[in-house]
Every structure is written in C-alpha cells, then in structure tokens.
Design a protein around this motif. Structure first.
Motif, PDB file in Angstrom:
ATOM      1  N   GLU A  37      -6.651  -0.180  -2.053  1.00 36.03           N
ATOM      2  CA  GLU A  37      -5.954   1.066  -2.388  1.00 36.03           C
ATOM      3  C   GLU A  37      -5.151   1.570  -1.184  1.00 36.03           C
ATOM      4  O   GLU A  37      -4.247   2.388  -1.340  1.00 36.03           O
ATOM      5  CB  GLU A  37      -6.950   2.135  -2.840  1.00 36.03           C
ATOM      6  CG  GLU A  37      -7.736   1.788  -4.100  1.00 36.03           C
ATOM      7  CD  GLU A  37      -6.903   1.729  -5.360  1.00 36.03           C
ATOM      8  OE1 GLU A  37      -5.710   2.110  -5.320  1.00 36.03           O
ATOM      9  OE2 GLU A  37      -7.431   1.289  -6.400  1.00 36.03           O
ATOM     10  N   VAL A  38      -5.492   1.094  -0.001  1.00 35.32           N
ATOM     11  CA  VAL A  38      -4.749   1.437   1.212  1.00 35.32           C
ATOM     12  C   VAL A  38      -3.655   0.399   1.404  1.00 35.32           C
ATOM     13  O   VAL A  38      -3.925  -0.796   1.531  1.00 35.32           O
ATOM     14  CB  VAL A  38      -5.667   1.482   2.447  1.00 35.32           C
ATOM     15  CG1 VAL A  38      -4.851   1.734   3.711  1.00 35.32           C
ATOM     16  CG2 VAL A  38      -6.729   2.560   2.266  1.00 35.32           C
ATOM     17  N   GLY A 211      -7.613   0.427  -9.964  1.00 31.55           N
ATOM     18  CA  GLY A 211      -8.894   0.967 -10.427  1.00 31.55           C
ATOM     19  C   GLY A 211      -9.152   2.409 -10.026  1.00 31.55           C
ATOM     20  O   GLY A 211     -10.097   3.039 -10.504  1.00 31.55           O
ATOM     21  N   LEU A 212      -8.333   2.970  -9.147  1.00 30.92           N
ATOM     22  CA  LEU A 212      -8.566   4.321  -8.643  1.00 30.92           C
ATOM     23  C   LEU A 212      -8.220   5.357  -9.708  1.00 30.92           C
ATOM     24  O   LEU A 212      -7.144   5.321 -10.294  1.00 30.92           O
ATOM     25  CB  LEU A 212      -7.719   4.556  -7.386  1.00 30.92           C
ATOM     26  CG  LEU A 212      -7.826   5.931  -6.727  1.00 30.92           C
ATOM     27  CD1 LEU A 212      -9.236   6.178  -6.219  1.00 30.92           C
ATOM     28  CD2 LEU A 212      -6.816   6.048  -5.587  1.00 30.92           C
ATOM     29  N   MET A 230      -3.256   5.397   1.240  1.00 27.51           N
ATOM     30  CA  MET A 230      -3.466   5.294  -0.211  1.00 27.51           C
ATOM     31  C   MET A 230      -2.214   5.755  -0.953  1.00 27.51           C
ATOM     32  O   MET A 230      -1.496   6.655  -0.484  1.00 27.51           O
ATOM     33  CB  MET A 230      -4.641   6.165  -0.654  1.00 27.51           C
ATOM     34  CG  MET A 230      -6.010   5.590  -0.431  1.00 27.51           C
ATOM     35  SD  MET A 230      -7.252   6.739  -1.108  1.00 27.51           S
ATOM     36  CE  MET A 230      -8.684   5.670  -1.146  1.00 27.51           C
ATOM     37  N   THR A 231      -1.955   5.167  -2.113  1.00 25.58           N
ATOM     38  CA  THR A 231      -0.882   5.631  -2.989  1.00 25.58           C
ATOM     39  C   THR A 231      -1.453   5.816  -4.389  1.00 25.58           C
ATOM     40  O   THR A 231      -2.141   4.937  -4.903  1.00 25.58           O
ATOM     41  CB  THR A 231       0.295   4.635  -3.034  1.00 25.58           C
ATOM     42  OG1 THR A 231      -0.207   3.327  -3.351  1.00 25.58           O
ATOM     43  CG2 THR A 231       1.028   4.591  -1.696  1.00 25.58           C
ATOM     44  N   PHE A 232      -1.168   6.966  -4.985  1.00 22.61           N
ATOM     45  CA  PHE A 232      -1.670   7.236  -6.334  1.00 22.61           C
ATOM     46  C   PHE A 232      -0.815   8.314  -6.980  1.00 22.61           C
ATOM     47  O   PHE A 232       0.045   8.929  -6.326  1.00 22.61           O
ATOM     48  CB  PHE A 232      -3.152   7.649  -6.325  1.00 22.61           C
ATOM     49  CG  PHE A 232      -3.530   8.732  -5.349  1.00 22.61           C
ATOM     50  CD1 PHE A 232      -3.309  10.075  -5.630  1.00 22.61           C
ATOM     51  CD2 PHE A 232      -4.143   8.406  -4.138  1.00 22.61           C
ATOM     52  CE1 PHE A 232      -3.683  11.070  -4.745  1.00 22.61           C
ATOM     53  CE2 PHE A 232      -4.520   9.392  -3.235  1.00 22.61           C
ATOM     54  CZ  PHE A 232      -4.290  10.732  -3.536  1.00 22.61           C
ATOM     55  N   THR A 233      -1.018   8.524  -8.268  1.00 21.06           N
ATOM     56  CA  THR A 233      -0.268   9.549  -8.995  1.00 21.06           C
ATOM     57  C   THR A 233      -1.117  10.795  -9.179  1.00 21.06           C
ATOM     58  O   THR A 233      -2.337  10.724  -9.288  1.00 21.06           O
ATOM     59  CB  THR A 233       0.189   9.066 -10.386  1.00 21.06           C
ATOM     60  OG1 THR A 233      -0.951   8.949 -11.245  1.00 21.06           O
ATOM     61  CG2 THR A 233       0.916   7.739 -10.306  1.00 21.06           C
ATOM     62  N   VAL A 269       2.365   9.660  -4.884  1.00 25.78           N
ATOM     63  CA  VAL A 269       2.241  10.184  -3.525  1.00 25.78           C
ATOM     64  C   VAL A 269       1.634   9.131  -2.596  1.00 25.78           C
ATOM     65  O   VAL A 269       0.900   8.236  -3.023  1.00 25.78           O
ATOM     66  CB  VAL A 269       1.378  11.461  -3.482  1.00 25.78           C
ATOM     67  CG1 VAL A 269       2.014  12.568  -4.321  1.00 25.78           C
ATOM     68  CG2 VAL A 269      -0.040  11.193  -3.948  1.00 25.78           C
ATOM     69  N   LEU A 270       1.958   9.277  -1.329  1.00 21.15           N
ATOM     70  CA  LEU A 270       1.401   8.468  -0.244  1.00 21.15           C
ATOM     71  C   LEU A 270       0.588   9.391   0.655  1.00 21.15           C
ATOM     72  O   LEU A 270       1.100  10.425   1.109  1.00 21.15           O
ATOM     73  CB  LEU A 270       2.526   7.821   0.566  1.00 21.15           C
ATOM     74  CG  LEU A 270       2.159   7.282   1.958  1.00 21.15           C
ATOM     75  CD1 LEU A 270       1.266   6.051   1.844  1.00 21.15           C
ATOM     76  CD2 LEU A 270       3.423   6.964   2.764  1.00 21.15           C
ATOM     77  N   VAL A 271      -0.656   9.027   0.905  1.00 22.08           N
ATOM     78  CA  VAL A 271      -1.484   9.827   1.807  1.00 22.08           C
ATOM     79  C   VAL A 271      -1.067   9.543   3.253  1.00 22.08           C
ATOM     80  O   VAL A 271      -0.996   8.381   3.675  1.00 22.08           O
ATOM     81  CB  VAL A 271      -2.979   9.511   1.620  1.00 22.08           C
ATOM     82  CG1 VAL A 271      -3.822  10.373   2.573  1.00 22.08           C
ATOM     83  CG2 VAL A 271      -3.401   9.743   0.173  1.00 22.08           C
ATOM     84  N   THR A 272      -0.782  10.619   3.989  1.00 27.14           N
ATOM     85  CA  THR A 272      -0.401  10.513   5.399  1.00 27.14           C
ATOM     86  C   THR A 272      -1.477  11.157   6.261  1.00 27.14           C
ATOM     87  O   THR A 272      -2.424  11.761   5.745  1.00 27.14           O
ATOM     88  CB  THR A 272       0.944  11.213   5.659  1.00 27.14           C
ATOM     89  OG1 THR A 272       0.776  12.625   5.451  1.00 27.14           O
ATOM     90  CG2 THR A 272       2.024  10.693   4.720  1.00 27.14           C
TER      91      THR A 272
END
Length: 282
Positions: A37-38, A211-212, A230-233, A269-272
């Motif tokens: 996920e990263v 899977g996230l 991580m990137t997710f919606t 989004v991308l977690v920074t």
C-alpha cells in the motif's frame, strides 16, 4: 418526486489498441493485489499523471452537465477526453461494467450506468471517472447541480464536499484510518445526514481497488496505520434519509431504499509526512 428508471444502453465505446489496458479487461475480475500500500517514488509520479488526467476529465464532463443532456453523452465526453490523453477509462470492462464512467442521479448512491436518461432541471448527478495510464489508476468523482436545484439538495452537495475535505485534512502518518470516518460522520450528523457504510474508500494505484478499506463512518475496527507513501481514495456518500439501499436488476445501480437524494465526492490522495496531497485535482 419523479423516480428514476433505467434508460436505453448504447454499445460500449471502443478504445484504440495502442492504449494500455488494465489487466482485468476481458476477464471476469481483477487479479488480487499483492503489492504494498506504500508506493515507490516511480509509482507516485505515475499516479500524479493519472490523477491529474482524471481530474481534468471530470471537470470536462462537469461542464457539459445541463438539463436535457443524456448521461450517455456525459459518458462520451469523458471517454473521448481520456482517450485524447492516452488514458484508458478504468471502469470500462471492470467486472463487466459496460461504460467509461458512472452517472448517479438523485437517489442513486453510486454505480449508475450512463444511458438514454436525460438530466432534468433540479436534478443532482454524481460523475465518477477513473483514468488508467502508466500502469496506475487515478480515481475521482463529484456531484453536479443540474439547472435550478432546491436548497436542501444544494446544501447536501456542498456539505458532502466539505465532509470529504475534512476527511482528507484528518490524514496524518501514524494515525489509524478510522480517524477519517470519525471526522466525516461527526460532521454529517450535525445536519441529520446518513453516511453510507457498505461502499467505502479504497487503496488505489497499480490496482483499481487494493485490499485497503477506508470507511467513511466511525469504525473503531479500522485500525490500519496510515503511512507516508500510501495512496487511497476518500469518497463519502451522504444521504438525506436512510442509508439502506436496493440494487437494480442491472447488478450495478445502487439506490436509496426511501428514494431520497444522496451526494458523493471523491479524491485520490497521497499520504505525505505532513498530511495528504490530493492527486486528482485538475
């Protein structure tokens, strides 16, 4: 209140052979995602491209929203924009989905299929579009006002966007993903809105849906730790009434059981290190 019914479906739109397709096209479903996920720096840069194209495509479709326009015409606009930017419309052929974006009008929570249905003055319509390019997906959606919309619906749309932004602003490395839903549901409850539970945000990148799972409601069991890279919606769906739903015979279109209106917004989004970057801004 005029309730929706299915319109006439046009044939799926074609995609030139030189545009790369996701691995699931032509198959019953996607292969399970086994990566991290990263994301690596290379994947993140590719996702910036895919996200920007998706955001631009959404804006282009949104400009065409007006009374009398069919949802199939919105599909054509989004499809052609993605192809012009050498991107594949991720929904086309995903688990058999027949169109290049989703159009969810009024009581449709999500996954409405574009067809001959004409938008009416006073409707609200969500457009959900995803671009696949460079081996990754950029996923976004927004709810648009059609003509002169009543205040209750207009406020629902405005507040659903605000709920999404509050969820995004809650992101920080080291927190658990349940902070996102806690913030969204706390805000939505101030106005008596329902928060849809069975359709969630998700990990995205090389896989359309990894899977996230990112709940938009307060779910203490969602204890995955948010990590940089991580990137997710985040894509909350808020309702004026019940969050219970029915699915049409097409197997896709999800409508509120009480047929009251619902709105949705979504960004990838991308977690920074300091929070989150939105990848799907145009």
């Amino acid at each position: 209140m005029v309730l929706l019914s299915p319109g006439v479906l046009s044939p799926p739109r074609s995609v030139p052979a030189d545009i790369e397709r996701p691995e699931y096209v032509g198959r019953k479903g996607p292969r399970p995602f086994t990566g991290s996920e990263v994301k690596s720096a290379e994947v993140i840069e590719a996702m910036r491209v895919a996200g920007r194209i998706a955001g631009q495509a959404l804006a282009e479709v949104g400009r065409r929203v007006a009374p009398g326009v069919t949802t199939d015409e919105l599909d054509r606009v989004g499809h052609e924009f993605l192809l012009d930017h050498h991107a594949y419309p991720s929904t086309l052929g995903y688990k058999g989905y027949p169109k290049s974006l989703c159009t969810s009008i009024n009581e449709v929570i999500c996954h409405g299929i574009p067809d001959s249905t004409e938008l009416r003055d006073g409707d609200i319509v969500n457009v959900d579009i995803t671009a696949f390019i460079g081996g990754v997906h950029g996923d976004t959606d927004a709810t648009f006002l059609v003509g002169d919309v009543d205040e209750e619906s207009r406020l629902l749309v405005e507040r659903t966007h605000e709920a999404m932004m509050r969820g995004i602003n809650a992101i920080a490395p080291g927190r658990q993903v349940n902070i996102i839903g806690r913030v969204i549901e706390s805000y939505a409850r101030r106005f008596g809105y329902g928060v849809v539970r069975d359709f969630t945000g998700h990990g995205v990148g090389q896989s359309f849906h990894s899977g996230l799972v990112i709940p938009h409601y307060d779910e203490p069991r969602a204890t995955t730790t948010i990590e940089t890279g991580m990137t997710f919606t985040i894509e909350p769906m808020l309702t004026l009434g019940s969050i219970d739903y029915e699915i049409w015979a097409d197997g896709w279109t999800v409508v509120t059981e009480d047929r009251r209106r619902t709105a949705q917004f979504e960004h990838t989004v991308l977690v920074t290190e300091s929070g989150a970057d939105i990848l799907t801004l145009p």
